[in-house]
Scaffold this active site. Sequence first.
Site, PDB file in Angstrom:
ATOM      1  N   ALA A   1      29.764  54.348  58.314  1.00  0.00           N
ATOM      2  CA  ALA A   1      28.392  54.305  57.803  1.00  0.00           C
ATOM      3  C   ALA A   1      28.196  53.183  56.792  1.00  0.00           C
ATOM      4  O   ALA A   1      27.097  52.637  56.658  1.00  0.00           O
ATOM      5  CB  ALA A   1      28.032  55.649  57.178  1.00  0.00           C
ATOM      6  N   CYS A   2      29.268  52.804  56.085  1.00  0.00           N
ATOM      7  CA  CYS A   2      29.185  51.758  55.066  1.00  0.00           C
ATOM      8  C   CYS A   2      29.104  50.360  55.666  1.00  0.00           C
ATOM      9  O   CYS A   2      28.932  49.374  54.943  1.00  0.00           O
ATOM     10  CB  CYS A   2      30.391  51.846  54.133  1.00  0.00           C
ATOM     11  SG  CYS A   2      31.972  51.678  54.988  1.00  0.00           S
ATOM     12  N   GLY A   3      29.266  50.259  56.990  1.00  0.00           N
ATOM     13  CA  GLY A   3      29.246  48.963  57.644  1.00  0.00           C
ATOM     14  C   GLY A   3      30.618  48.405  57.935  1.00  0.00           C
ATOM     15  O   GLY A   3      30.746  47.392  58.627  1.00  0.00           O
TER      16      GLY A   3
END
Length: 255
Positions: free
Chosen positions: A151-153
Amino acid sequence: MASIVLCVTGSIAAYKAADLASKLKQAGHDVSTVMSEAATKLVTPATFQNLTGRRVYVDLWDPVGQTEHIGLTDRADLVVVAPATANCLAKLAHGLGDDIVSTTLLALAQPALVCPAMNHRMWNNPVVQANLRSVVQLGHHVLAPGAGNLACGHTGPGRLAEPAEILAEVERLLARAPGRSPAEEGDGPMYAIVGGAEPAPAASLFLELVTYDAALAGETLERERAYRAAAQQDGSLVSSGVLGEKRRAHVHRAR
């Protein structure tokens, strides 16, 4: 039907826990949800209440919650922690109890199924890995996170196992023969293998990854089990787990 307590902590993967709660309910299980305060910032308690048809516990200081963390564990056939954050692992490893989730886990009389989820750098942090080894040594079942887009990339290990995978592991654990210890389990993604030995320092461990030509079955599966049993017997095997139909991972002590 089994009584399942689902503990949800503050990872963005908490949305998958809602799907898991739904799948557990559809499978015929009675699901009670316990949420950390951080988890409620990501998914509302009302979501789980509507999916399970049962009250959701979020506050240790609630007049019911103060004692219900004991009652929930008295009634539970299995407690599932999904997602389990780095903070949750640390509390479980060190016996901390400062909220409804951590006190529920401290009140357990049987192993929990712990499903970690976090950023890949957090997952690989030596402190988190040391806490994970402590959780394993306490006898809990750990379903390793997957690898991929986070989700953080970032990309790497740390993704919460898919709800269908967690459900399959729940059913496997519920079907275990009574009295079998975690160390006696042989063919699922269950990691509690140490059985009382002192945890090895991280520097003295090495990881073995094994890839087979086909999904493990029959004679190949028996050979793999015999290999694990021999390594457990001589004290070199610390933990073991499933990475897919054709892959196994083994953590050994360096000699």
